[in-house]
Design an enzyme around this catalytic site. Structure first.
Site, mmCIF file in Angstrom:
data_model
loop_
_atom_site.group_PDB
_atom_site.id
_atom_site.type_symbol
_atom_site.label_atom_id
_atom_site.label_comp_id
_atom_site.label_asym_id
_atom_site.label_seq_id
_atom_site.Cartn_x
_atom_site.Cartn_y
_atom_site.Cartn_z
ATOM 1 N N HIS A 158 0.820 -1.224 0.000
ATOM 2 C CA HIS A 158 0.000 0.000 0.000
ATOM 3 C C HIS A 158 0.848 1.266 0.000
ATOM 4 C CE1 HIS A 158 -4.092 -1.730 0.733
ATOM 5 N NE2 HIS A 158 -3.340 -2.778 1.017
ATOM 6 N N ASP A 366 3.412 9.533 -0.774
ATOM 7 C CA ASP A 366 2.222 8.762 -0.405
ATOM 8 C C ASP A 366 2.005 7.669 -1.446
ATOM 9 O OD1 ASP A 366 -0.062 8.201 1.087
ATOM 10 O OD2 ASP A 366 -0.650 10.314 1.197
HETATM 11 P P1 ADQ Z 1 -3.125 6.217 4.743
HETATM 12 O O1 ADQ Z 1 -1.729 6.708 4.909
HETATM 13 O O2 ADQ Z 1 -3.891 6.020 5.986
HETATM 14 O O3 ADQ Z 1 -3.159 4.872 3.885
HETATM 15 P P2 ADQ Z 1 -5.080 7.508 2.839
HETATM 16 O O4 ADQ Z 1 -4.932 6.807 1.550
HETATM 17 O O5 ADQ Z 1 -5.311 8.965 2.668
HETATM 18 O O6 ADQ Z 1 -3.832 7.350 3.803
HETATM 19 O O7 ADQ Z 1 -6.314 6.881 3.607
HETATM 20 C C1 ADQ Z 1 -6.823 7.426 4.779
HETATM 21 C C2 ADQ Z 1 -8.297 7.041 4.941
HETATM 22 O O8 ADQ Z 1 -8.692 7.371 6.267
HETATM 23 C C3 ADQ Z 1 -9.214 7.794 4.003
HETATM 24 O O9 ADQ Z 1 -10.214 6.933 3.521
HETATM 25 C C4 ADQ Z 1 -9.801 8.914 4.876
HETATM 26 O O10 ADQ Z 1 -11.094 9.329 4.515
HETATM 27 C C5 ADQ Z 1 -9.821 8.245 6.241
HETATM 28 N N1 ADQ Z 1 -9.674 9.265 7.288
HETATM 29 C C6 ADQ Z 1 -8.637 10.135 7.439
HETATM 30 N N2 ADQ Z 1 -8.882 10.967 8.476
HETATM 31 C C7 ADQ Z 1 -10.073 10.623 8.994
HETATM 32 C C8 ADQ Z 1 -10.876 11.121 10.068
HETATM 33 N N3 ADQ Z 1 -10.490 12.140 10.831
HETATM 34 N N4 ADQ Z 1 -12.048 10.516 10.287
HETATM 35 C C9 ADQ Z 1 -12.449 9.475 9.541
HETATM 36 N N5 ADQ Z 1 -11.747 8.982 8.503
HETATM 37 C C10 ADQ Z 1 -10.566 9.536 8.231
HETATM 38 C C11 ADQ Z 1 -2.192 3.971 3.324
HETATM 39 C C12 ADQ Z 1 -1.148 4.602 2.389
HETATM 40 C C13 ADQ Z 1 -1.840 5.394 1.297
HETATM 41 C C14 ADQ Z 1 -2.817 4.484 0.526
HETATM 42 C C15 ADQ Z 1 -3.735 3.744 1.493
HETATM 43 C C16 ADQ Z 1 -4.562 2.683 0.774
HETATM 44 O O11 ADQ Z 1 -0.258 5.433 3.125
HETATM 45 O O12 ADQ Z 1 -0.897 5.943 0.397
HETATM 46 O O13 ADQ Z 1 -3.606 5.281 -0.331
HETATM 47 O O14 ADQ Z 1 -2.975 3.077 2.505
HETATM 48 O O15 ADQ Z 1 -3.749 1.836 0.024
#
Ligand code: ADQ
Length: 465
Positions: A158, A366
């Site tokens: 990921h 990311d």
């Molecule tokens: P993350 O680093 O966690 O994931 P991201 O892809 O942005 O980053 O996913 C975060 C998720 O958490 C999103 O669905 C977002 O809506 C949710 N989220 C964030 N803050 C929140 C809050 N305050 N309340 C509720 N929900 C919240 C890792 C990798 C990424 C990759 C993903 C998936 O670092 O690059 O995209 O895995 O593979």
């Protein structure tokens, strides 16, 4: 259809009577596949316990077994906090400066992977396909094979795969990559990640790229492919539309007093570029005074990995700069920054994204960044907001009609923000519809099914042996 066995660090059991609304898209996608095919979702329970009970704790819901294992405090410290989050996470995000190379943690990481393989192996059935997720479990495939597992094994990363020069800084990089090559299918988020991996394979491991997307290295021939993860686009659009008339969105809208809203949503993590983002916003207010009093930055940043010193330090820095911006520019009736360290229900969050004129997504690095995709899906087609997106997020390779920025260029981001706040409606619609069309086709189900198809098609090393 074969049963599916999903392995991930944390397991998200489906709740009877529907979810809480707080589950991430990935959990829902995995639950969907498990429901269709039956199988097992296996991982860490999230708890520490003094002794290994000798077997996984299993909860059956429908055709799925949710199997979890507790960790000892030492395992947690060395495997999770240590090697996974203080070595692989920073290094794979190009932060050698934050990488804490410790032999003790490396041994703990290997030990926990061997422990998990030992717990998982007895749960497997002959025709299962096993899909392992993320950097916590790179060695798991090899330990499963050693334990006699002959099932097809797939791995999906990921987070980004680091450039070769960075990976070479990792002691034992060779044996880690060799363990990765034990899987029958290795999936990456972007072509750039795959390219970096192939560079290592060819230049450092003495391997070669074969036809049909396979490689030969360490006497293995895994398939290597790109599967950009996505969101359930239709579901996010529906949630956001529903949220529009919900109490929380109405409260937010009322509180804005017609000011333009810029929104950032990120786990509180040093890869997300929060300090640089706030600096860029500060620069916007200083360089373009007309925006003072007319914009609000809503930064939602739930804490994560708070027991690590680097995260605590970064949190203090973010708090300092957010406080400084408010101290410098706030009026008695306006705060430039609203900074919230908490989680929200998905629907509420999607409603906030829909109200935003600008989605500000500026990670320093990311794997993908799902918030960027959620922002697009959450918009009102008649009056869509503008996505300002870091070129270092995997998502930038697909969302080409976002305003793409270099997050290190503070003045450049401020300039782009000013532009984003004043883009005419026709251009906003044009940019948005290109991205929405892409996400409607390449959604989370597309990602899941294309990975599983590729895994079914990949030859199984154990069968060939
Ligand atoms: P993350 O680093 O966690 O994931 P991201 O892809 O942005 O980053 O996913 C975060 C998720 O958490 C999103 O669905 C977002 O809506 C949710 N989220 C964030 N803050 C929140 C809050 N305050 N309340 C509720 N929900 C919240 C890792 C990798 C990424 C990759 C993903 C998936 O670092 O690059 O995209 O895995 O593979």
């Amino acid at each position: 259809m074969s049963r599916l066995v999903v392995v991930s660090n944390r397991v998200a059991p489906a709740r009877s009577g529907g979810g809480t609304g707080a589950e991430g898209g990935l959990a829902v996608a995995m639950q969907g596949a498990l429901k269709d095919r039956g199988g097992v979702w296996f991982g860490w329970s999230g708890k520490t316990a003094p002794h290994d009970s000798g077997k996984a704790d299993i909860v059956e819901i429908g055709a799925t077994s949710y199997a979890t294992v507790d960790l000892s405090q030492q395992d947690y410290d060395e495997y999770y906090t240590g090697y996974a989050n203080s070595v692989l996470w920073p290094l794979f995000h190009n932060r050698i400066d934050l990488t804490d190379f410790s032999r003790r943690d490396r041994a703990g990481y290997q030990r926990v992977n061997a422990l998990f393989a030992g717990h998982l192996q007895p749960l497997l059935q002959k025709d299962d396909v096993v899909w392992v997720h993320d950097y916590h479990f790179i060695p798991l495939g090899e330990f499963l094979r050693q334990a006699g597992c002959t099932q097809k094994l797939g791995f999906f990363l990921h987070i980004p795969w680091p450039p070769m020069e960075i990976l070479l800084a990792l002691p034992n990089h060779r044996s880690l990559v060799q363990q990765l090559c034990t899987y029958d299918l290795i999936g990456f988020q972007t072509e750039a990640d795959k390219h970096a991996f192939l560079e290592y394979i060819q230049q450092e491991a003495g391997g070669e790229v074969l036809s049909g997307g396979r490689i030969r290295a360490f006497e293995q021939t895994p398939a290597v492919k790109v599967f950009p993860i996505s969101i359930d686009t239709a579901d996010v659009a529906t949630l956001a539309r529903r949220a529009e008339n919900g109490a929380q969105s109405k409260r937010l809208k009322k509180s804005l007093l017609n000011r333009q809203l810029i929104t950032g949503v990120d786990r509180l993590d040093y890869t997300k570029g929060l300090i640089e983002r706030l600096e860029a916003y500060q620069h916007l207010l200083s360089r373009y005074p007309a925006y003072r009093g007319h914009v609000t930055l809503l930064q939602i940043a739930p804490p994560s990995r708070s027991d690590l010193a680097d995260y605590q330090r970064m949190r203090r820095q973010v708090e300092t700069i957010a406080g400084h911006i408010n101290g410098t520019y706030a009026e008695f009736d306006w705060s430039p920054v609203r900074y919230l360290n908490r989680g929200f229900k998905r629907q509420t969050l999607m409603g906030f994204l829909r109200l935003s004129t600008v989605g500000l997504v500026t990670p320093l690095r990311d794997g993908m960044n799902l918030v960027a995709k959620e922002f697009v899906a959450a918009q009102n087609p008649e009056d869509p907001g503008v996505l300002v997106l870091s070129r270092f997020a995997g998502a930038a390779r697909e969302l080409e009609s976002a305003l793409i920025v270099n997050p290190y260029d503070i003045e450049g981001v401020a300039e782009t923000l000013a532009k984003a706040l004043s883009i005419p409606i026709e251009e906003r619609r044009e940019r948005w519809s290109a991205m929405f069309k892409h996400l409607s086709r390449y959604d989370l189900i597309y990602w899941r099914e294309s990975y599983l198809r590729a895994l079914e098609a990949a030859p199984c090393a154990a069968a060939a042996a």
